[in-house]
Design a protein around this motif. Structure first.
Motif, mmCIF file in Angstrom:
data_model
loop_
_atom_site.group_PDB
_atom_site.id
_atom_site.type_symbol
_atom_site.label_atom_id
_atom_site.label_comp_id
_atom_site.label_asym_id
_atom_site.label_seq_id
_atom_site.Cartn_x
_atom_site.Cartn_y
_atom_site.Cartn_z
ATOM 1 N N GLY A 123 0.809 -1.209 0.000
ATOM 2 C CA GLY A 123 0.000 0.000 0.000
ATOM 3 C C GLY A 123 0.838 1.254 0.000
ATOM 4 N N GLU A 124 2.008 1.219 0.646
ATOM 5 C CA GLU A 124 2.879 2.384 0.692
ATOM 6 C C GLU A 124 3.280 2.845 -0.713
ATOM 7 N N ALA A 125 3.366 1.890 -1.669
ATOM 8 C CA ALA A 125 3.723 2.255 -3.037
ATOM 9 C C ALA A 125 2.697 3.197 -3.647
ATOM 10 N N PHE A 126 1.460 3.172 -3.137
ATOM 11 C CA PHE A 126 0.378 4.043 -3.624
ATOM 12 C C PHE A 126 0.021 5.121 -2.606
ATOM 13 N N LEU A 127 0.931 5.346 -1.633
ATOM 14 C CA LEU A 127 0.731 6.342 -0.558
ATOM 15 C C LEU A 127 -0.510 6.022 0.267
ATOM 16 N N LEU A 128 -0.749 4.723 0.461
ATOM 17 C CA LEU A 128 -1.872 4.264 1.269
ATOM 18 C C LEU A 128 -1.354 3.644 2.549
ATOM 19 N N LYS A 129 -2.051 3.912 3.637
ATOM 20 C CA LYS A 129 -1.668 3.339 4.919
ATOM 21 C C LYS A 129 -2.299 1.961 5.117
ATOM 22 N N GLU A 130 -3.467 1.753 4.483
ATOM 23 C CA GLU A 130 -4.140 0.472 4.677
ATOM 24 C C GLU A 130 -3.584 -0.569 3.713
ATOM 25 N N LYS A 131 -3.882 -1.797 4.035
ATOM 26 C CA LYS A 131 -3.415 -2.932 3.246
ATOM 27 C C LYS A 131 -4.223 -3.064 1.963
ATOM 28 N N VAL A 132 -3.520 -3.276 0.832
ATOM 29 C CA VAL A 132 -4.199 -3.439 -0.459
ATOM 30 C C VAL A 132 -4.649 -4.898 -0.593
ATOM 31 N N PRO A 133 -5.854 -5.141 -1.099
ATOM 32 C CA PRO A 133 -6.336 -6.524 -1.236
ATOM 33 C C PRO A 133 -5.440 -7.350 -2.186
ATOM 34 N N VAL A 134 -5.431 -8.654 -1.998
ATOM 35 C CA VAL A 134 -4.736 -9.574 -2.916
ATOM 36 C C VAL A 134 -5.450 -9.543 -4.261
#
Length: 491
Positions: A123-134
């Motif tokens: 998620g950090e790669a997209f400046l997101l703090k939450e976890k990206v789904p599989v």
């Protein structure tokens, strides 16, 4: 409007470079200082008044000058089946394949890629703090590119590869020359050993007659027992010499089998006599020799290849431009094909390595390699001239020796005939007549050895002249070097 302006700017920046194409590095030609250009190297080979050789051109199939069916048949079989020729033919095909591989770099290159994976993105790669789904992600695309040979790197590489292929073809021709010469030599050695064996058997037969006569004289009290011992010793020496001629004949048969690509065996070949020439041996001149000798052509082509590689190394100092285009889809597997997953691109890619990466020392190395190739070329030219003149000289002197022995044999034949007539008239003893016959047979054996040396030196001279590869069959290949190689041989 902005998109059109960008395209025009791209074309305007690339087209001038395309039209400014140049080929860096030296253009090859046989150097003026090369020994192959020297007048002395291109002069005649035959001295005035020579009866051993003539300045006529060497025929393509020199062995046919012997007009011997067995020799012709053996050479044709060797040219098809010899194992050394099969190796050289395979090396040539490899060189041709390498040439076409380099040629292919001038063509448009294409690629297709496809991949699918189940992945967990950060998620950090997209400046997101939450976890990206599989996710199930797919990536499919095609691409084409073309290397713009602005500075002739591909052209020089093509020249080098073509010259290497032509050098391999000359190497094959050199093997052909050696195979033909070794095949004829094996045949000549077998014939010579047979002739010398027969001469030795005749000499032994005469010595055995001398032994019988000496024995009768001892019994009659007209000779000493020591004379009989000496006669028996001479007969024993002659008898002991017979196996060496048989061994030479067998070795020649084994050698001939190997030249024909067969397991060594006591090949039974018909030999009606040593192959002989009915006219002076044709040798041509130095210029024709250097054009014909495969090792000279091989060295010249290797020099051409080394010069072309200087251009390849020099081109590394300049930018490399590749025009390319790509298109595809990338995204979540379920969304592939939608507008948001489509991507494409077109444009040039420019790379330029600065000289600090060792390109300049590499150029110096290629120039040094070219200097070494020129030195090797000069050395091969000198070797060709030395071998030919040495073989021609040896052949001429052996002919002189042979002529002297032939006169001596004729004189001995006259003397033996005269002694037989005198013995028949009771004017000389049988032993005197027998000794004259023994002298005749001894000279015949020496002459037989000289005849063999003449034939062998003829073969050596033909081998030094470097002919016999023209119009020969390819033993293990149906391919040939590209037609444009025909225009690249040295003059």
């Amino acid at each position: 409007m902005k998109r059109n302006a960008l395209g025009l700017a791209l074309i305007g920046s690339v087209l001038p470079m395309l039209f400014a194409c140049m080929t860096v590095g030296p253009d090859y030609k046989v150097p003026e200082k090369a020994l192959v250009q020297a007048p002395e190297a291109n002069a005649g080979l035959v001295e005035a008044g020579s009866t051993a050789a003539s300045s006529e051109a060497v025929p393509d199939a020199w062995w046919r000058l012997y007009d011997d069916r067995e020799v012709n048949a053996l050479v044709q079989r060797a040219l098809v089946a010899n194992t050394n020729l099969r190796v050289a033919a395979a090396n040539l095909q490899r060189a041709i394949a390498n040439y076409h591989e380099v040629e292919a770099e001038n063509l448009v290159q294409g690629s297709i890629n496809a991949s699918t994976e189940r992945t967990q993105l950060a998620g950090e790669a997209f400046l997101l703090k939450e976890k990206v789904p599989v996710l199930n992600i797919g990536n499919y695309g095609i691409g084409v590119s073309y290397l713009v040979d602005l500075f002739g790197k591909l052209a020089r590489a093509d020249e080098a590869a073509l010259a290497n292929a032509e050098a391999s073809r000359a190497a094959l021709d050199a093997v052909r020359v050696a195979v033909v010469a070794q095949t004829v030599k094996a045949y000549v050695e077998g014939c010579a050993a047979t002739d010398e064996l027969h001469a030795a058997e005749r000499q032994l037969a005469l010595q055995e007659r001398a032994v019988d006569l000496t024995r009768k004289l001892v019994v009659a009290g007209r000779s000493e027992p020591g004379d009989l011992d000496q006669a028996n010793a001479e007969a024993g020496s002659l008898r002991a010499a017979l196996p060496q001629f048989k061994a030479r004949r067998t070795a020649a048969a084994y050698r001939l089998s190997v030249m024909l690509g067969q397991p060594p065996a006591r090949t039974e070949y018909v030999c009606h006599g040593l192959p002989t020439l009915k006219k002076p041996l044709p040798v041509g001149d130095g210029a024709a020799l250097l054009r014909r000798r495969p090792d000279v052509r091989q060295a010249e082509r290797e020099l051409a290849s080394s010069v072309a590689r200087i251009g390849v190394a020099t081109a590394d100092l300049f930018p490399t431009i590749r025009l390319g285009a790509s298109a595809g889809v990338t995204g979540v597997l379920s969304d592939l094909g939608s507008g948001s997953t489509v991507h494409w691109g077109v444009g040039p890619m420019i790379t330029w390595n600065f000289p600090s990466n060792g390109a300049i020392p590499h150029i110096h190395g290629m120039k040094a390699e070219s200097d070494a190739a020129l030195a090797r070329f000069d050395g091969v030219v000198l070797k060709a001239l030395e071998e030919t003149r040495t073989a021609l000289s040896a052949y001429g002197f052996e002919l002189e020796r042979n002529a002297g022995l032939r006169k001596a044999r004729d004189a001995a034949a006259d003397a033996a005939r005269e002694k037989r007539i005198l013995y028949a008239g009771g004017r000389v003893s049988y032993l005197v007549s027998l000794n004259a016959d023994r002298s005749l047979v001894s000279l015949e054996q020496t002459l037989a050895d000289s005849d063999a040396q003449v034939a062998l030196k003829q073969v050596a001279l033909f081998e030094a002249l470097g002919g016999g590869w023209e119009n020969a069959p390819m033993p293990a290949s149906k391919h040939a070097v590209d037609e444009k190689s025909d225009s690249s041989s040295h003059s």
